[in-house]
Design a protein around this motif. Structure first.
Motif, mmCIF file in Angstrom:
data_model
loop_
_atom_site.group_PDB
_atom_site.id
_atom_site.type_symbol
_atom_site.label_atom_id
_atom_site.label_comp_id
_atom_site.label_asym_id
_atom_site.label_seq_id
_atom_site.Cartn_x
_atom_site.Cartn_y
_atom_site.Cartn_z
ATOM 1 N N ILE A 101 -46.513 97.007 79.163
ATOM 2 C CA ILE A 101 -47.220 98.219 79.581
ATOM 3 C C ILE A 101 -47.204 99.243 78.451
ATOM 4 O O ILE A 101 -48.242 99.825 78.110
ATOM 5 N N ARG A 102 -46.042 99.436 77.856
ATOM 6 C CA ARG A 102 -45.916 100.407 76.765
ATOM 7 C C ARG A 102 -46.774 100.005 75.566
ATOM 8 O O ARG A 102 -47.318 100.850 74.861
ATOM 9 N N GLY A 103 -46.916 98.713 75.333
ATOM 10 C CA GLY A 103 -47.691 98.220 74.197
ATOM 11 C C GLY A 103 -49.183 98.110 74.451
ATOM 12 O O GLY A 103 -49.928 97.678 73.567
ATOM 13 N N GLY A 104 -49.621 98.454 75.677
ATOM 14 C CA GLY A 104 -51.047 98.411 75.986
ATOM 15 C C GLY A 104 -51.609 97.024 76.206
ATOM 16 O O GLY A 104 -52.827 96.812 76.086
ATOM 17 N N LEU A 105 -50.764 96.051 76.542
ATOM 18 C CA LEU A 105 -51.251 94.706 76.816
ATOM 19 C C LEU A 105 -51.956 94.650 78.174
ATOM 20 O O LEU A 105 -51.794 95.541 79.013
ATOM 21 N N THR A 106 -52.722 93.600 78.394
ATOM 22 C CA THR A 106 -53.405 93.379 79.664
ATOM 23 C C THR A 106 -52.918 92.073 80.276
ATOM 24 O O THR A 106 -52.147 91.321 79.651
ATOM 25 N N VAL A 107 -53.399 91.778 81.471
ATOM 26 C CA VAL A 107 -53.003 90.522 82.113
ATOM 27 C C VAL A 107 -53.451 89.315 81.292
ATOM 28 O O VAL A 107 -52.830 88.245 81.358
ATOM 29 N N PHE A 108 -54.503 89.481 80.500
ATOM 30 C CA PHE A 108 -54.997 88.369 79.694
ATOM 31 C C PHE A 108 -54.070 88.049 78.522
ATOM 32 O O PHE A 108 -54.152 86.964 77.938
ATOM 33 N N ASP A 109 -53.208 88.984 78.168
ATOM 34 C CA ASP A 109 -52.236 88.759 77.098
ATOM 35 C C ASP A 109 -50.965 88.077 77.592
ATOM 36 O O ASP A 109 -50.273 87.400 76.815
ATOM 37 N N LEU A 110 -50.633 88.239 78.843
ATOM 38 C CA LEU A 110 -49.350 87.744 79.351
ATOM 39 C C LEU A 110 -49.178 86.232 79.220
ATOM 40 O O LEU A 110 -48.067 85.769 78.896
#
Length: 221
Positions: free
Chosen positions: A81-90
């Protein structure tokens, strides 16, 4: 994060109640992964919940409950969340793996797969607090667990068609309405939904399966 007897409860980011109060659109997925590889002794099931933007997949928040492994999953999600990732990155996160500590696909990876499938249109879901009203209104709900599992508890009004027989029993399923599906935690329901979708039906999986429903409702509508 807090310890409640032998369980850990942890949260990060924004919760569902806050998102609703802000009138912010969101989607949610529930999973029940094992704390580490199931063939290695001593593992425990945990419950994870992920909230995210319904179009961009931006991460809003997450919660977890379990005996072990909850802290490190929430830490990873807090960092995402802090790094600005999305569900597509997980799904692409490379996380520590050995059977005593995780599965080859970590529970955080699996959250990403489920959420990505939802946003990509590969999966349609309904939530635990919606399914009773749907069944009461005449919705057709299939429970794809084995009869032995269903005997221990099921959603009232559901019809038991085990996953292994669903291709042979497509004729028992109505063709003129959406088909709702439940299993224990959501995986078999997803597989059944893919099978029925390939048959030209509209299939909707119960997010988190009967486990999420029974925990919240105590097995009662």
């Amino acid at each position: 994060i807090v310890k409640v007897f032998d369980r850990t409860v942890a949260t990060t980011g924004t919760n569902e109640k806050t998102l609703r109060s802000l009138n912010r659109p969101y989607r949610v997925v529930h999973t029940h992964p094992a704390s580490h590889a199931t063939y290695y002794p001593g593992g425990h099931s945990m419950a994870l919940k992920l909230l995210f933007h319904p179009e961009t997949g931006a991460l809003y928040g997450a919660q977890g409950v379990g005996h072990e492994g909850v802290d490190k999953r929430i830490d990873v999600l807090a960092t995402a969340i802090r790094g600005g990732l999305t569900v597509f990155d997980l799904p692409d996160l490379e996380l520590a793996y050995a059977p005593p500590y995780s599965s080859a696909k970590d529970p955080v990876n699996m959250l990403g797969y489920v959420a990505s499938n939802l946003l990509d249109g590969m999966l349609k879901t309904i939530q635990y607090d919606e399914i009773d009203a749907v069944v009461a209104a005449g919705g057709f709900l299939i429970d794809v667990r084995d009869p032995e599992e269903v005997a221990k508890g099921s959603i009232p009004g559901s019809v038991n068609i085990p996953l292994g027989t669903i291709r042979q029993r497509v004729g028992d399923v109505p063709k003129d309405q959406p088909i709702y599906i439940t299993c224990q935690v959501g995986l078999r329901g997803y597989l059944a939904a893919r099978i029925l979708t390939a048959e030209g039906l509209t299939a909707i999986n119960l997010d988190g399966g009967y486990k999420t429903y029974s925990v919240v409702t105590d097995g009662k509508p």
